[in-house]
Design a protein around this motif. Sequence first.
Motif, short mmCIF file in Angstrom:
data_model
loop_
_atom_site.label_atom_id
_atom_site.label_comp_id
_atom_site.label_asym_id
_atom_site.label_seq_id
_atom_site.Cartn_x
_atom_site.Cartn_y
_atom_site.Cartn_z
N ARG A 36 -17.44 -9.97 32.53
CA ARG A 36 -17.84 -10.52 33.83
C ARG A 36 -16.85 -10.07 34.89
O ARG A 36 -15.64 -9.99 34.65
N TYR A 37 -17.38 -9.82 36.08
CA TYR A 37 -16.55 -9.48 37.23
C TYR A 37 -16.82 -10.49 38.33
O TYR A 37 -17.93 -11.00 38.46
N ARG A 38 -15.79 -10.79 39.10
CA ARG A 38 -15.99 -11.64 40.27
C ARG A 38 -15.05 -11.18 41.37
O ARG A 38 -14.07 -10.48 41.11
N GLN A 39 -15.38 -11.57 42.57
CA GLN A 39 -14.55 -11.22 43.72
C GLN A 39 -14.15 -12.51 44.43
O GLN A 39 -14.95 -13.43 44.54
N GLU A 40 -12.92 -12.55 44.88
CA GLU A 40 -12.39 -13.73 45.56
C GLU A 40 -11.68 -13.29 46.83
O GLU A 40 -10.90 -12.34 46.81
N ARG A 95 -12.95 -11.84 31.77
CA ARG A 95 -13.33 -11.81 33.19
C ARG A 95 -12.26 -11.06 33.99
O ARG A 95 -11.08 -11.31 33.86
N THR A 123 -11.10 -10.35 37.91
CA THR A 123 -11.28 -10.83 39.28
C THR A 123 -10.63 -9.86 40.25
O THR A 123 -9.47 -9.48 40.09
#
Length: 140
Positions: free
Chosen positions: A20-24, A99, A101
């Motif tokens: 999973r990838y996410r951006q913050e 993950r 980020t």
Amino acid sequence: MSKIIPLSQINQYPARHIKRYRQEVVASGVLIKDGKVLLIRRGKKDFNPGAWGLPCGGVEPLETPICAAVREFWEETGIRIKAERLLTVENYFYDQGSRRTHVIEFIYKVKPFAKRIEIILSREHDEYRFVSLSELNDYH
């Protein structure tokens, strides 16, 4: 503690285990007093416990980065500040389990409204220090 990976080095860290990838988007403030920078340490129950950093936090939906920097500084230190100018925008990554980020951090030079400041740390932090520029690399 999670390893911070600069954008320039991301290709050196394979992503085979990443699912999973996410951006913050976060905003932080640099407060300089008597030639020293304010750093705060994350508490034992917070993400990345024991890590030192600038007062910083996530940009909420419909909030600008500059407003987030002012709000987070107040929440984490009890100091009312004015963001004077944007110093830089940093991009970095960290992996936590499967993950990855991507963090985009807006860093502002800030100034307190009051001449005399009293620091009241949030529950997420357990210590603060004013650190000279030559000492900054000693605080991770």
